[in-house]
Design an enzyme around this catalytic site. Structure first.
Site, PDB file in Angstrom:
ATOM      1  N   ALA A  63       1.145  -1.245   0.239  1.00 49.69           N
ATOM      2  CA  ALA A  63      -0.298  -0.016  -0.179  1.00 49.69           C
ATOM      3  C   ALA A  63       1.268   1.866  -0.321  1.00 49.69           C
ATOM      4  O   ALA A  63       1.974   1.139   0.168  1.00 49.69           O
ATOM      5  CB  ALA A  63      -0.754   0.090   0.993  1.00 49.69           C
ATOM      6  N   GLY A 106       0.755  -5.237   0.633  1.00 50.98           N
ATOM      7  CA  GLY A 106      -0.132  -5.542  -0.061  1.00 50.98           C
ATOM      8  C   GLY A 106       0.017  -5.950  -1.649  1.00 50.98           C
ATOM      9  O   GLY A 106      -1.008  -6.463  -1.944  1.00 50.98           O
ATOM     10  N   GLU A 109       0.113  -9.428  -1.481  1.00 54.18           N
ATOM     11  CA  GLU A 109      -1.630 -10.042  -0.226  1.00 54.18           C
ATOM     12  C   GLU A 109      -2.582  -9.488  -1.549  1.00 54.18           C
ATOM     13  O   GLU A 109      -3.741 -10.181  -1.922  1.00 54.18           O
ATOM     14  CB  GLU A 109      -2.387  -9.016  -0.064  1.00 54.18           C
ATOM     15  CG  GLU A 109      -1.549  -9.286   1.511  1.00 54.18           C
ATOM     16  CD  GLU A 109      -2.107  -8.204   2.707  1.00 54.18           C
ATOM     17  OE1 GLU A 109      -2.188  -8.610   3.407  1.00 54.18           O
ATOM     18  OE2 GLU A 109      -2.002  -6.670   2.389  1.00 54.18           O
ATOM     19  N   GLU A 129       4.534  -5.125   6.936  1.00 51.49           N
ATOM     20  CA  GLU A 129       4.220  -4.447   7.886  1.00 51.49           C
ATOM     21  C   GLU A 129       4.671  -4.126   9.315  1.00 51.49           C
ATOM     22  O   GLU A 129       4.214  -3.085   9.951  1.00 51.49           O
ATOM     23  CB  GLU A 129       2.334  -4.951   7.537  1.00 51.49           C
ATOM     24  CG  GLU A 129       1.515  -4.410   6.397  1.00 51.49           C
ATOM     25  CD  GLU A 129       1.650  -5.931   5.682  1.00 51.49           C
ATOM     26  OE1 GLU A 129       3.085  -6.862   5.154  1.00 51.49           O
ATOM     27  OE2 GLU A 129       1.009  -6.163   4.676  1.00 51.49           O
TER      28      GLU A 129
HETATM   29  N1  DAK Z   1       4.775   3.336  -0.396  1.00 50.72           N
HETATM   30  C1  DAK Z   1       5.243   4.540  -0.701  1.00 50.72           C
HETATM   31  N2  DAK Z   1       6.355   4.591  -1.079  1.00 50.72           N
HETATM   32  C2  DAK Z   1       7.302   3.483  -1.322  1.00 50.72           C
HETATM   33  C3  DAK Z   1       6.778   2.417  -1.390  1.00 50.72           C
HETATM   34  C4  DAK Z   1       5.547   2.336  -0.866  1.00 50.72           C
HETATM   35  N3  DAK Z   1       5.110   1.130   0.002  1.00 50.72           N
HETATM   36  N4  DAK Z   1       7.829   1.225  -1.220  1.00 50.72           N
HETATM   37  C5  DAK Z   1       8.427   2.119  -2.138  1.00 50.72           C
HETATM   38  N5  DAK Z   1       8.163   3.450  -2.628  1.00 50.72           N
HETATM   39  C6  DAK Z   1       9.058   4.667  -2.767  1.00 50.72           C
HETATM   40  C7  DAK Z   1      10.614   5.324  -1.734  1.00 50.72           C
HETATM   41  O1  DAK Z   1       9.737   5.864  -1.180  1.00 50.72           O
HETATM   42  C8  DAK Z   1      11.648   5.376  -2.799  1.00 50.72           C
HETATM   43  O2  DAK Z   1      10.893   6.768  -3.597  1.00 50.72           O
HETATM   44  P1  DAK Z   1      11.430   8.019  -3.334  1.00 50.72           P
HETATM   45  O3  DAK Z   1      12.604   7.965  -2.309  1.00 50.72           O
HETATM   46  O4  DAK Z   1      12.623   7.591  -4.367  1.00 50.72           O
HETATM   47  O5  DAK Z   1      10.590   9.360  -3.706  1.00 50.72           O
HETATM   48  C9  DAK Z   1      11.334   4.560  -3.947  1.00 50.72           C
HETATM   49  O6  DAK Z   1       9.752   4.442  -4.121  1.00 50.72           O
HETATM   50  C10 DAK Z   1      12.279   3.602  -4.397  1.00 50.72           C
HETATM   51  O7  DAK Z   1      11.882   2.840  -2.977  1.00 50.72           O
HETATM   52  P2  DAK Z   1      13.280   3.316  -2.021  1.00 50.72           P
HETATM   53  O8  DAK Z   1      14.833   3.713  -2.615  1.00 50.72           O
HETATM   54  O9  DAK Z   1      13.028   2.276  -0.535  1.00 50.72           O
HETATM   55  O10 DAK Z   1      13.980   1.328  -2.760  1.00 50.72           O
HETATM   56  P3  DAK Z   1      14.840  -0.017  -2.499  1.00 50.72           P
HETATM   57  O11 DAK Z   1      15.049  -0.349  -3.833  1.00 50.72           O
HETATM   58  O12 DAK Z   1      16.291   0.947  -1.533  1.00 50.72           O
HETATM   59  O13 DAK Z   1      14.073  -0.536  -1.290  1.00 50.72           O
HETATM   60  C11 DAK Z   1      12.019  -2.245  -1.056  1.00 50.72           C
HETATM   61  C12 DAK Z   1      13.244  -1.496  -1.858  1.00 50.72           C
HETATM   62  C13 DAK Z   1      11.099  -2.617  -1.469  1.00 50.72           C
HETATM   63  C14 DAK Z   1      13.154  -3.031   0.353  1.00 50.72           C
HETATM   64  C15 DAK Z   1      11.341   0.032  -0.152  1.00 50.72           C
HETATM   65  O14 DAK Z   1      10.868   0.609  -1.123  1.00 50.72           O
HETATM   66  C16 DAK Z   1      10.525  -0.629   0.970  1.00 50.72           C
HETATM   67  O15 DAK Z   1      10.725  -1.069   2.087  1.00 50.72           O
HETATM   68  N6  DAK Z   1       8.910  -0.041   0.968  1.00 50.72           N
HETATM   69  C17 DAK Z   1       8.024  -0.513   1.541  1.00 50.72           C
HETATM   70  C18 DAK Z   1       8.377  -2.124   1.896  1.00 50.72           C
HETATM   71  C19 DAK Z   1       6.191  -2.034   2.860  1.00 50.72           C
HETATM   72  O16 DAK Z   1       6.914  -1.732   3.795  1.00 50.72           O
HETATM   73  N7  DAK Z   1       5.541  -2.546   2.385  1.00 50.72           N
HETATM   74  C20 DAK Z   1       4.253  -2.641   3.252  1.00 50.72           C
HETATM   75  C21 DAK Z   1       3.570  -1.488   2.952  1.00 50.72           C
HETATM   76  S1  DAK Z   1       1.938  -1.176   3.686  1.00 50.72           S
HETATM   77  C22 DAK Z   1      -5.268  -2.678   3.432  1.00 50.72           C
HETATM   78  C23 DAK Z   1      -5.324  -2.587   1.904  1.00 50.72           C
HETATM   79  C24 DAK Z   1      -4.090  -2.887   1.831  1.00 50.72           C
HETATM   80  C25 DAK Z   1      -2.473  -2.929   3.027  1.00 50.72           C
HETATM   81  C26 DAK Z   1      -3.770  -2.523   3.771  1.00 50.72           C
HETATM   82  C27 DAK Z   1      -4.641  -3.059   4.695  1.00 50.72           C
HETATM   83  N8  DAK Z   1      -6.855  -2.754   4.121  1.00 50.72           N
HETATM   84  C28 DAK Z   1      -8.011  -3.203   2.659  1.00 50.72           C
HETATM   85  C29 DAK Z   1      -7.844  -2.294   4.986  1.00 50.72           C
HETATM   86  C30 DAK Z   1      -1.299  -2.683   3.230  1.00 50.72           C
HETATM   87  C31 DAK Z   1      -0.546  -2.580   3.989  1.00 50.72           C
HETATM   88  C32 DAK Z   1       0.812  -1.805   3.376  1.00 50.72           C
HETATM   89  O17 DAK Z   1       1.314  -2.761   2.273  1.00 50.72           O
END
Ligand code: DAK
Length: 255
Positions: A63, A106, A109, A129
């Protein structure tokens, strides 16, 4: 530029997540576009199978954290996001995820909502998460556990670690793993072969398999018996059996 690119290759609908600058993070606009297009294609007999994909670097990194960061609990509960995920879950035709690079949170998922997953060797899966102070919220504690079992689900959900495509294959989380240059062709080949199948039987078979996740074996078997018999009313089952006996390829028309 649209956040989801919509294409059609004959009977195969293709949805390509298109926010490469944020690794295809799933914001409201993306989820709305996915749900709307799948709802449209569900009613369109010309589309028999859909592939959901991203790019080589990312299927979806979860997400959109920037969008989620300021949300209140009530907003999370009442958000239209829930109905969009539900609309994707309701899609009745075969849905294939073609995954390369990141499929996190997400994103993972969303891939698990699909019926089959073709992954590139570079695919990485995870439910990170917990590292954000939350937990999976779109099926990561439920659907994942059904697919891989309690211990493996706990491993991903509690540690937030990523696993490789190879590990995902061993766990039964994905169907095929191929080199990154081939995953798209592989997904397309699979989609085309399903698109040549009998649409009604495919939809009911999908429904029956999904039914098993929420039912007792007894109830599931009753359901299976009924939909199996129902298919005997279809022209396609006549065609399928006649084609077999006449030693020719069947032409299924979805009737
Ligand atoms: N959201 C927003 N931006 C993101 C992102 C994300 N999930 N993932 C990556 N980006 C952005 C980074 O901020 C960065 O942006 P800039 O800094 O260039 O502006 C760009 O993408 C490139 O990312 P990185 O520089 O971090 O790239 P790396 O290769 O160093 O790292 C990475 C890749 C995938 C390991 C890292 O980006 C990362 O850890 N990203 C976050 C992953 C994460 O935590 N995902 C889970 C999010 S929570 C629901 C529905 C859905 C959900 C919940 C409820 N309901 C219907 C109730 C879902 C929740 C989630 O998914």
């Amino acid at each position: 530029m649209s956040v989801v690119l919509v294409e059609q290759d004959g009977p195969v609908g293709i949805l390509r997540l298109n926010r490469p600058e944020v690794l295809n993070a799933l914001n409201s606009a993306v989820m709305e576009a996915l749900a709307d297009q799948l709802t449209r294609w569900d009613r369109d007999p010309a589309v028999r199978v859909v592939i959901l994909t991203g790019n080589d670097k990312a299927f979806a990194a979860g997400a959109d954290i920037a969008e989620m960061a300021e949300r209140t609990p009530v907003e999370m509960l009442q958000s239209a996001q829930i109905t969009r995920w539900e609309a994707i879950r309701q899609f009745s035709k075969p849905l294939i995820a073609a995954v390369s690079g990141w499929a996190l949170g997400g994103g993972m998922e969303l891939a698990m909502l699909c019926d089959l997953i073709v992954a590139s060797e570079t695919a990485r899966f995870g439910q990170p998460e917990i590292r954000l102070g939350v937990m999976p919220g779109a099926g990561g504690t439920q659907r994942l556990t059904k697919i891989v079992g309690k211990m493996r689900a706990m491993d991903l959900v509690l540690t937030g670690r990523h696993i490789t495509a190879e590990e995902a294959l061993q766990w039964g989380l994905v169907n095929r793993v191929v080199p990154v240059e081939q995953y798209w062709e592989e997904a397309l080949k699979l989609a085309r072969s399903l698109a040549a199948g009998p649409p009604l039987a495919l939809a009911l078979a999908k429904e029956a398999v999904l039914f098993s996740l929420d039912s007792t074996v007894e109830d599931g078997l009753k359901f299976e018996r009924k939909v199996f018999a129902l298919l005997f009313a279809s022209e396609d089952r006549r065609e399928g059996m006649a084609a077999f006996l006449e030693k020719r390829a069947p032409q299924f028309r979805g009737r």
